[in-house]
Scaffold this motif. Sequence first.
Motif, PDB file in Angstrom:
ATOM      1  N   MET A  61      66.960 -12.157   2.277  1.00 35.24           N
ATOM      2  CA  MET A  61      66.924 -13.160   1.220  1.00 35.24           C
ATOM      3  C   MET A  61      68.307 -13.731   0.960  1.00 35.24           C
ATOM      4  SD  MET A  61      65.572 -12.994  -2.704  1.00 35.24           S
ATOM      5  CE  MET A  61      65.195 -14.537  -3.545  1.00 35.24           C
ATOM      6  N   ALA A  62      69.309 -12.870   0.961  1.00 34.18           N
ATOM      7  CA  ALA A  62      70.680 -13.343   0.770  1.00 34.18           C
ATOM      8  C   ALA A  62      71.057 -14.341   1.860  1.00 34.18           C
ATOM      9  CB  ALA A  62      71.650 -12.164   0.766  1.00 34.18           C
ATOM     10  N   GLU A  63      70.693 -14.044   3.077  1.00 32.70           N
ATOM     11  CA  GLU A  63      71.021 -14.942   4.195  1.00 32.70           C
ATOM     12  C   GLU A  63      70.294 -16.271   4.058  1.00 32.70           C
ATOM     13  OE1 GLU A  63      72.013 -11.624   7.658  1.00 32.70           O
ATOM     14  OE2 GLU A  63      69.959 -12.353   7.413  1.00 32.70           O
ATOM     15  N   ALA A  64      69.035 -16.227   3.621  1.00 29.12           N
ATOM     16  CA  ALA A  64      68.283 -17.463   3.420  1.00 29.12           C
ATOM     17  C   ALA A  64      68.912 -18.307   2.326  1.00 29.12           C
ATOM     18  CB  ALA A  64      66.830 -17.143   3.077  1.00 29.12           C
ATOM     19  N   ALA A  65      69.380 -17.661   1.263  1.00 32.23           N
ATOM     20  CA  ALA A  65      70.031 -18.386   0.172  1.00 32.23           C
ATOM     21  C   ALA A  65      71.358 -18.984   0.623  1.00 32.23           C
ATOM     22  CB  ALA A  65      70.240 -17.460  -1.013  1.00 32.23           C
ATOM     23  N   MET A  66      72.118 -18.225   1.382  1.00 35.98           N
ATOM     24  CA  MET A  66      73.411 -18.728   1.856  1.00 35.98           C
ATOM     25  C   MET A  66      73.238 -19.920   2.791  1.00 35.98           C
ATOM     26  SD  MET A  66      75.785 -15.278   2.225  1.00 35.98           S
ATOM     27  CE  MET A  66      74.606 -14.296   3.176  1.00 35.98           C
ATOM     28  N   GLU A  67      72.153 -19.920   3.552  1.00 37.03           N
ATOM     29  CA  GLU A  67      71.864 -21.073   4.405  1.00 37.03           C
ATOM     30  C   GLU A  67      71.592 -22.330   3.585  1.00 37.03           C
ATOM     31  OE1 GLU A  67      68.674 -20.076   7.017  1.00 37.03           O
ATOM     32  OE2 GLU A  67      69.845 -18.598   8.136  1.00 37.03           O
ATOM     33  N   LEU A  68      71.162 -22.141   2.325  1.00 38.76           N
ATOM     34  CA  LEU A  68      70.917 -23.262   1.415  1.00 38.76           C
ATOM     35  C   LEU A  68      72.158 -23.590   0.582  1.00 38.76           C
ATOM     36  CD1 LEU A  68      67.346 -22.243   0.187  1.00 38.76           C
ATOM     37  CD2 LEU A  68      67.916 -24.135   1.721  1.00 38.76           C
ATOM     38  N   ASP A  69      73.304 -23.044   0.967  1.00 37.74           N
ATOM     39  CA  ASP A  69      74.585 -23.293   0.296  1.00 37.74           C
ATOM     40  C   ASP A  69      74.693 -22.585  -1.048  1.00 37.74           C
ATOM     41  OD1 ASP A  69      77.096 -24.264   0.614  1.00 37.74           O
ATOM     42  OD2 ASP A  69      76.646 -26.341   0.101  1.00 37.74           O
ATOM     43  N   PHE A  70      74.079 -21.412  -1.144  1.00 37.06           N
ATOM     44  CA  PHE A  70      74.148 -20.611  -2.354  1.00 37.06           C
ATOM     45  C   PHE A  70      75.101 -19.436  -2.174  1.00 37.06           C
ATOM     46  CE2 PHE A  70      70.924 -23.172  -3.962  1.00 37.06           C
ATOM     47  CZ  PHE A  70      70.600 -22.814  -5.258  1.00 37.06           C
ATOM     48  N   TYR A  71      75.625 -18.997  -3.312  1.00 35.68           N
ATOM     49  CA  TYR A  71      76.468 -17.813  -3.368  1.00 35.68           C
ATOM     50  C   TYR A  71      75.618 -16.625  -3.838  1.00 35.68           C
ATOM     51  CZ  TYR A  71      80.585 -20.820  -2.910  1.00 35.68           C
ATOM     52  OH  TYR A  71      81.526 -21.717  -2.447  1.00 35.68           O
ATOM     53  N   ILE A  72      76.152 -15.433  -3.640  1.00 35.52           N
ATOM     54  CA  ILE A  72      75.492 -14.198  -4.056  1.00 35.52           C
ATOM     55  C   ILE A  72      76.429 -13.472  -5.022  1.00 35.52           C
ATOM     56  CG2 ILE A  72      74.402 -12.052  -3.326  1.00 35.52           C
ATOM     57  CD1 ILE A  72      73.077 -14.589  -2.163  1.00 35.52           C
ATOM     58  N   SER A  73      75.933 -13.183  -6.233  1.00 41.00           N
ATOM     59  CA  SER A  73      76.754 -12.530  -7.243  1.00 41.00           C
ATOM     60  C   SER A  73      76.294 -11.091  -7.447  1.00 41.00           C
ATOM     61  CB  SER A  73      76.689 -13.294  -8.570  1.00 41.00           C
ATOM     62  OG  SER A  73      77.538 -12.702  -9.525  1.00 41.00           O
ATOM     63  N   ILE A  74      77.266 -10.196  -7.497  1.00 42.80           N
ATOM     64  CA  ILE A  74      76.990  -8.766  -7.595  1.00 42.80           C
ATOM     65  C   ILE A  74      77.472  -8.236  -8.944  1.00 42.80           C
ATOM     66  CG2 ILE A  74      77.358  -6.519  -6.528  1.00 42.80           C
ATOM     67  CD1 ILE A  74      75.774  -8.508  -4.803  1.00 42.80           C
ATOM     68  N   SER A  75      76.615  -7.466  -9.585  1.00 42.41           N
ATOM     69  CA  SER A  75      76.912  -6.892 -10.900  1.00 42.41           C
ATOM     70  C   SER A  75      77.228  -5.410 -10.764  1.00 42.41           C
ATOM     71  CB  SER A  75      75.708  -7.084 -11.824  1.00 42.41           C
ATOM     72  OG  SER A  75      74.657  -6.199 -11.417  1.00 42.41           O
ATOM     73  N   ARG A 106      81.194 -16.068   0.315  1.00 42.84           N
ATOM     74  CA  ARG A 106      79.947 -16.358  -0.405  1.00 42.84           C
ATOM     75  C   ARG A 106      79.721 -15.387  -1.558  1.00 42.84           C
ATOM     76  NH1 ARG A 106      77.784 -21.245  -0.432  1.00 42.84           N
ATOM     77  NH2 ARG A 106      78.721 -22.247   1.374  1.00 42.84           N
ATOM     78  N   LEU A 107      80.729 -14.649  -1.953  1.00 42.56           N
ATOM     79  CA  LEU A 107      80.565 -13.565  -2.910  1.00 42.56           C
ATOM     80  C   LEU A 107      81.143 -13.931  -4.277  1.00 42.56           C
ATOM     81  CD1 LEU A 107      79.513 -10.587  -2.901  1.00 42.56           C
ATOM     82  CD2 LEU A 107      81.882  -9.903  -2.467  1.00 42.56           C
ATOM     83  N   LEU A 108      80.392 -13.587  -5.334  1.00 45.54           N
ATOM     84  CA  LEU A 108      80.883 -13.658  -6.700  1.00 45.54           C
ATOM     85  C   LEU A 108      80.686 -12.292  -7.352  1.00 45.54           C
ATOM     86  CD1 LEU A 108      79.404 -17.068  -7.967  1.00 45.54           C
ATOM     87  CD2 LEU A 108      81.738 -16.619  -7.196  1.00 45.54           C
ATOM     88  N   ILE A 109      81.406 -12.051  -8.465  1.00 47.07           N
ATOM     89  CA  ILE A 109      81.244 -10.814  -9.220  1.00 47.07           C
ATOM     90  C   ILE A 109      80.941 -11.152 -10.671  1.00 47.07           C
ATOM     91  CG2 ILE A 109      82.624  -9.345  -7.720  1.00 47.07           C
ATOM     92  CD1 ILE A 109      85.005  -9.803  -9.578  1.00 47.07           C
ATOM     93  N   GLU A 110      80.247 -10.241 -11.342  1.00 48.88           N
ATOM     94  CA  GLU A 110      79.809 -10.501 -12.713  1.00 48.88           C
ATOM     95  C   GLU A 110      79.566  -9.186 -13.431  1.00 48.88           C
ATOM     96  OE1 GLU A 110      75.360 -11.019 -13.293  1.00 48.88           O
ATOM     97  OE2 GLU A 110      75.626 -12.029 -11.344  1.00 48.88           O
ATOM     98  N   THR A 111      79.383  -9.288 -14.762  1.00 42.78           N
ATOM     99  CA  THR A 111      78.958  -8.113 -15.526  1.00 42.78           C
ATOM    100  C   THR A 111      77.503  -8.207 -15.979  1.00 42.78           C
ATOM    101  OG1 THR A 111      79.716  -9.048 -17.635  1.00 42.78           O
ATOM    102  CG2 THR A 111      81.279  -7.663 -16.403  1.00 42.78           C
ATOM    103  N   ASP A 112      77.007  -9.417 -16.246  1.00 37.71           N
ATOM    104  CA  ASP A 112      75.714  -9.614 -16.904  1.00 37.71           C
ATOM    105  C   ASP A 112      75.705  -8.917 -18.257  1.00 37.71           C
ATOM    106  OD1 ASP A 112      73.223 -10.797 -17.134  1.00 37.71           O
ATOM    107  OD2 ASP A 112      72.165  -9.272 -15.977  1.00 37.71           O
ATOM    108  N   SER A 113      76.893  -8.749 -18.834  1.00 35.28           N
ATOM    109  CA  SER A 113      76.979  -8.085 -20.141  1.00 35.28           C
ATOM    110  C   SER A 113      76.198  -8.881 -21.185  1.00 35.28           C
ATOM    111  CB  SER A 113      78.456  -7.951 -20.559  1.00 35.28           C
ATOM    112  OG  SER A 113      79.104  -9.204 -20.538  1.00 35.28           O
ATOM    113  N   PRO A 114      75.574  -8.161 -22.126  1.00 35.02           N
ATOM    114  CA  PRO A 114      75.839  -6.778 -22.546  1.00 35.02           C
ATOM    115  C   PRO A 114      75.045  -5.703 -21.805  1.00 35.02           C
ATOM    116  CG  PRO A 114      74.292  -7.773 -24.063  1.00 35.02           C
ATOM    117  CD  PRO A 114      74.669  -8.848 -23.071  1.00 35.02           C
ATOM    118  N   TRP A 115      74.387  -6.065 -20.722  1.00 39.68           N
ATOM    119  CA  TRP A 115      73.555  -5.111 -19.995  1.00 39.68           C
ATOM    120  C   TRP A 115      74.265  -4.612 -18.738  1.00 39.68           C
ATOM    121  CZ3 TRP A 115      71.584 -10.132 -21.219  1.00 39.68           C
ATOM    122  CH2 TRP A 115      70.891 -10.179 -22.441  1.00 39.68           C
ATOM    123  N   LEU A 116      73.750  -3.516 -18.171  1.00 42.36           N
ATOM    124  CA  LEU A 116      74.112  -3.043 -16.840  1.00 42.36           C
ATOM    125  C   LEU A 116      75.575  -2.634 -16.699  1.00 42.36           C
ATOM    126  CD1 LEU A 116      72.138  -5.753 -14.795  1.00 42.36           C
ATOM    127  CD2 LEU A 116      71.385  -3.432 -15.389  1.00 42.36           C
TER     128      LEU A 116
END
Length: 259
Positions: free
Chosen positions: A160-174, A196-206
């Motif tokens: 799925m990540a590869e399919a998204a990246m082919e559509l010019d999307f990034y993947i963010s990891i929490s 193609r990588l981003l980082i995040e917290t998704d705070s206040p969760w996780l």
Amino acid sequence: MFVDSHCHLDRLKQSPESLVETLNFARTRGVEHFLCVCVSVNDYDSMLETVKDFNDVSVSCGVHPLHQDEACSYDELLEKASRHEVVAIGETGLDYFYSPESKDVQLQSFIDHIKVANETKKPLIIHTRDAREDTINLLKAHKAPHTKGVLHCFTESLEMAEAAMELDFYISISGIVTFNSAQELREVVKAIPLERLLIETDSPWLAPVPHRGKQNQPGYVVEVAEFIAELKGITVAELARITTENFYTLFSLAARKPN
């Protein structure tokens, strides 16, 4: 310097004064920008009021797939998403894990968000869970060639990540990547190209390890970065530099501004 590419500052359980302290703590750890993500158009104005005085906080506008009871019309979404301060559309997407019974409503809402992103030329922030095929197929069917975005808090397959990246999307990891149960996700993260990588917290969760059980906060994006850097075999400084550059490339309206 780091960026928290996805947080919900208006959802933190704290006073306005404590929010200032929370952001200052993150800044002392090298976090230079925060993207505060909207989950309900009905709450957009109050969210904006919470963060409007912070020059290093950007905002999005959209309806989370699990907030369809707060759904809005296409015209209302377009009007608010077109405002100058909005740098992204969402979060939107599909979640069949928690709410399979609202699938039809989610699908139409997702299509509306994609079309608004096309029209406003702003990137999409997508939440997806147990909806891999529909998520990719709707993007293929409705996304304009210029529309980009990110699959946030990613926990799905490499395919799925590869399919998204082919559509010019990034993947963010929490912070999920730090959990003991996340071995499969770690293998996916190893395979995602740094560009193609981003980082995040998704705070206040996780909240990431070692802060499990606490309310998450943007300053903890540093732990996410440290864990991913070790997985990738690079320095934390290099991971911070690349993911920060990726953030400003995708969210080009979130200009670097002094606080």
